[in-house]
Design a protein around this motif. Structure first.
Motif, PDB file in Angstrom:
ATOM      1  N   MET A  54      -1.724  47.268   9.663  1.00  0.00           N
ATOM      2  CA  MET A  54      -0.255  47.464   9.023  1.00  0.00           C
ATOM      3  C   MET A  54       0.256  46.107   9.986  1.00  0.00           C
ATOM      4  SD  MET A  54       1.640  50.390   7.511  1.00  0.00           S
ATOM      5  CE  MET A  54       0.931  51.653   6.364  1.00  0.00           C
ATOM      6  N   ASN A  55       1.113  45.330   9.369  1.00  0.00           N
ATOM      7  CA  ASN A  55       2.553  44.754   9.915  1.00  0.00           C
ATOM      8  C   ASN A  55       4.153  45.365   9.620  1.00  0.00           C
ATOM      9  OD1 ASN A  55       2.529  43.343   6.999  1.00  0.00           O
ATOM     10  ND2 ASN A  55       1.732  41.863   7.551  1.00  0.00           N
ATOM     11  N   LYS A  56       5.198  44.705   9.586  1.00  0.00           N
ATOM     12  CA  LYS A  56       6.336  45.281   9.726  1.00  0.00           C
ATOM     13  C   LYS A  56       6.882  45.034   8.664  1.00  0.00           C
ATOM     14  CE  LYS A  56      11.105  44.544  11.074  1.00  0.00           C
ATOM     15  NZ  LYS A  56      12.040  43.366  11.894  1.00  0.00           N
ATOM     16  N   SER A  57       6.080  44.095   7.485  1.00  0.00           N
ATOM     17  CA  SER A  57       6.660  44.236   6.118  1.00  0.00           C
ATOM     18  C   SER A  57       5.964  44.964   5.583  1.00  0.00           C
ATOM     19  CB  SER A  57       6.582  42.831   5.812  1.00  0.00           C
ATOM     20  OG  SER A  57       4.801  42.558   5.401  1.00  0.00           O
ATOM     21  N   GLU A  58       4.715  45.637   5.359  1.00  0.00           N
ATOM     22  CA  GLU A  58       4.142  46.685   4.916  1.00  0.00           C
ATOM     23  C   GLU A  58       4.508  48.112   5.409  1.00  0.00           C
ATOM     24  OE1 GLU A  58      -0.454  44.318   4.586  1.00  0.00           O
ATOM     25  OE2 GLU A  58      -0.175  45.880   6.993  1.00  0.00           O
ATOM     26  N   LEU A  59       5.306  48.180   6.490  1.00  0.00           N
ATOM     27  CA  LEU A  59       5.401  49.160   6.564  1.00  0.00           C
ATOM     28  C   LEU A  59       6.939  49.608   6.412  1.00  0.00           C
ATOM     29  CD1 LEU A  59       5.821  51.858   9.266  1.00  0.00           C
ATOM     30  CD2 LEU A  59       6.486  50.025  11.020  1.00  0.00           C
TER      31      LEU A  59
END
Length: 104
Positions: free
Chosen positions: A1-6
């Motif tokens: 999970m990257n920042k935009s998904e978080l």
């Protein structure tokens, strides 16, 4: 999970919040974590051999962030095989809590 998904996951958990609100919430939490770790890092002296980890943040059910010291040590340059000295430093550790371990 990257920042935009978080950020998208936070937005979904907040219900009717906008993506900007979710990103602001994440940024505020991360800034608070950085500030707490900096304060804890100042209390740990690298030269103190008996120093215990300074607890920066303890979130029951999630985990604990702490700052520990690392002693100076000798190492080897993997490229040239030459010995070198590694300076004493501080490191951030994370110990997961029971709730986080149980989620796996």
């Amino acid at each position: 999970m990257n920042k935009s998904e978080l950020v998208s996951e936070i937005q979904a958990n907040l219900g009717g919040a906008s993506k900007a609100d979710a990103e602001n919430a994440l940024s505020a939490v991360l800034a608070s974590v950085k500030t707490a770790i900096k304060k804890a890092g100042k209390t740990v002296k690298v030269s103190d051999k008996d120093a215990k980890p300074a607890v920066a943040i303890q979130l029951v059910g999630f985990g604990t962030f702490s700052v520990t010291r690392r002693n100076a040590r000798s190492g080897i340059n993997p490229l040239t095989k030459a010995p070198l000295k590694i300076k004493a430093s501080k490191a951030i550790k994370f110990k997961p809590g029971a709730g986080l371990k149980g989620a796996l």
